[in-house]
Design a protein around this motif. Structure first.
Motif, mmCIF file in Angstrom:
data_model
loop_
_atom_site.group_PDB
_atom_site.id
_atom_site.type_symbol
_atom_site.label_atom_id
_atom_site.label_comp_id
_atom_site.label_asym_id
_atom_site.label_seq_id
_atom_site.Cartn_x
_atom_site.Cartn_y
_atom_site.Cartn_z
ATOM 1 N N UNK A 71 0.867 -1.178 0.000
ATOM 2 C CA UNK A 71 0.000 0.000 0.000
ATOM 3 C C UNK A 71 0.906 1.231 0.000
ATOM 4 N N UNK A 72 0.641 2.131 -0.957
ATOM 5 C CA UNK A 72 1.464 3.325 -1.140
ATOM 6 C C UNK A 72 0.617 4.584 -1.016
ATOM 7 N N UNK A 73 1.260 5.671 -0.594
ATOM 8 C CA UNK A 73 0.690 7.007 -0.721
ATOM 9 C C UNK A 73 1.085 7.479 -2.117
ATOM 10 N N UNK A 74 0.094 7.798 -2.955
ATOM 11 C CA UNK A 74 0.379 8.108 -4.351
ATOM 12 C C UNK A 74 1.232 9.363 -4.510
ATOM 13 N N UNK A 75 0.966 10.404 -3.713
ATOM 14 C CA UNK A 75 1.767 11.626 -3.808
ATOM 15 C C UNK A 75 3.224 11.364 -3.453
ATOM 16 N N UNK A 76 3.456 10.592 -2.389
ATOM 17 C CA UNK A 76 4.833 10.270 -1.992
ATOM 18 C C UNK A 76 5.520 9.406 -3.038
ATOM 19 N N UNK A 77 4.781 8.460 -3.615
ATOM 20 C CA UNK A 77 5.342 7.585 -4.644
ATOM 21 C C UNK A 77 5.761 8.393 -5.869
ATOM 22 N N UNK A 78 4.905 9.305 -6.295
ATOM 23 C CA UNK A 78 5.233 10.162 -7.435
ATOM 24 C C UNK A 78 6.382 11.110 -7.105
ATOM 25 N N UNK A 79 6.526 11.455 -5.819
ATOM 26 C CA UNK A 79 7.594 12.343 -5.389
ATOM 27 C C UNK A 79 8.930 11.658 -5.191
ATOM 28 N N UNK A 80 8.973 10.348 -5.378
ATOM 29 C CA UNK A 80 10.245 9.651 -5.281
ATOM 30 C C UNK A 80 10.370 8.673 -4.137
ATOM 31 N N UNK A 81 9.414 8.662 -3.191
ATOM 32 C CA UNK A 81 9.474 7.711 -2.081
ATOM 33 C C UNK A 81 8.936 6.372 -2.579
ATOM 34 N N UNK A 82 9.817 5.412 -2.733
ATOM 35 C CA UNK A 82 9.446 4.125 -3.325
ATOM 36 C C UNK A 82 9.045 3.069 -2.305
ATOM 37 N N UNK A 83 9.176 3.363 -1.030
ATOM 38 C CA UNK A 83 8.816 2.396 0.002
ATOM 39 C C UNK A 83 7.314 2.440 0.258
ATOM 40 N N UNK A 84 6.679 1.277 0.326
ATOM 41 C CA UNK A 84 5.249 1.270 0.663
ATOM 42 C C UNK A 84 5.044 1.712 2.108
ATOM 43 N N UNK A 85 3.861 2.272 2.388
ATOM 44 C CA UNK A 85 3.568 2.613 3.781
ATOM 45 C C UNK A 85 3.217 1.360 4.573
ATOM 46 N N UNK A 86 2.833 0.304 3.855
ATOM 47 C CA UNK A 86 2.588 -0.981 4.511
ATOM 48 C C UNK A 86 2.704 -2.107 3.499
ATOM 49 N N UNK A 87 3.324 -3.199 3.909
ATOM 50 C CA UNK A 87 3.367 -4.431 3.139
ATOM 51 C C UNK A 87 2.537 -5.460 3.884
ATOM 52 N N UNK A 88 1.589 -6.060 3.184
ATOM 53 C CA UNK A 88 0.664 -7.024 3.789
ATOM 54 C C UNK A 88 0.994 -8.394 3.223
#
Length: 173
Positions: A71-88
């Protein structure tokens, strides 16, 4: 895309499209310009199988053939943060279908294997322990959807049945 497309999801009120597939990457497409605006690896993914966006909270979730959901925050992902906020990691088989409910409080994770359907409480990222209901047989889940008000969840299985569940937390259907 350099690999096969296995799943698509609209975002940003239909202005963008996310794609996920066989190369393990998530692609963000600007539909106004018809160009890929961002491409990044889905962490830990070799073959992407599912993607969905939340109707609120700017989240998206990806599923893989190993059963992992990020699960990712889309704004953070587009901004370069490639780590998910949670892995299930609650499924051990290929993730076939993902769906957020209307207020992004619940994420449903589905695999075609027998009784492989998990509901995740998104704010805490915990699996609902009371799901699936005791003594119920889901058979082989194929897809599901939540009603617009969040009060119901419908799940279709390989046996040709559609099972309807009332979600008591929500007042409206």
């Amino acid at each position: 895309m350099s690999g096969t497309v296995r799943s698509l999801a609209f975002a940003d009120d239909g202005q963008q499209l996310l794609s996920h597939g066989g190369d393990g990457h998530v692609y963000h497409w600007d539909l106004r310009t018809r160009a890929c605006i961002h491409k990044a690896v889905d962490e830990g993914c070799i073959n992407g199988t599912a993607i969905c966006t939340s109707p609120t909270r700017n989240l998206f979730a990806t599923g893989s053939d190993s059963g992992i959901v990020n699960v990712y925050n889309r704004d953070e992902f587009l901004g370069g943060k490639k780590k998910p906020i949670k892995t299930i990691e609650n499924l051990t088989t290929k993730v076939d279908f993902l769906k957020f409910n209307n207020d992004a409080q619940i994420l449903a994770i589905c695999s075609h294997m027998k009784n492989s359907l998990k509901l995740i409480h998104v704010p805490s990222f915990t699996v609902f322990s009371n799901w699936p209901p005791a003594n119920s047989t889901l058979h082989h889940p194929r897809c599901l959807d939540f009603s617009p008000g969040g009060g119901f969840m419908a799940m279709a299985n390989a046996a040709g049945n559609v099972l309807l569940y009332k979600l008591h937390h929500y007042d409206r259907a």
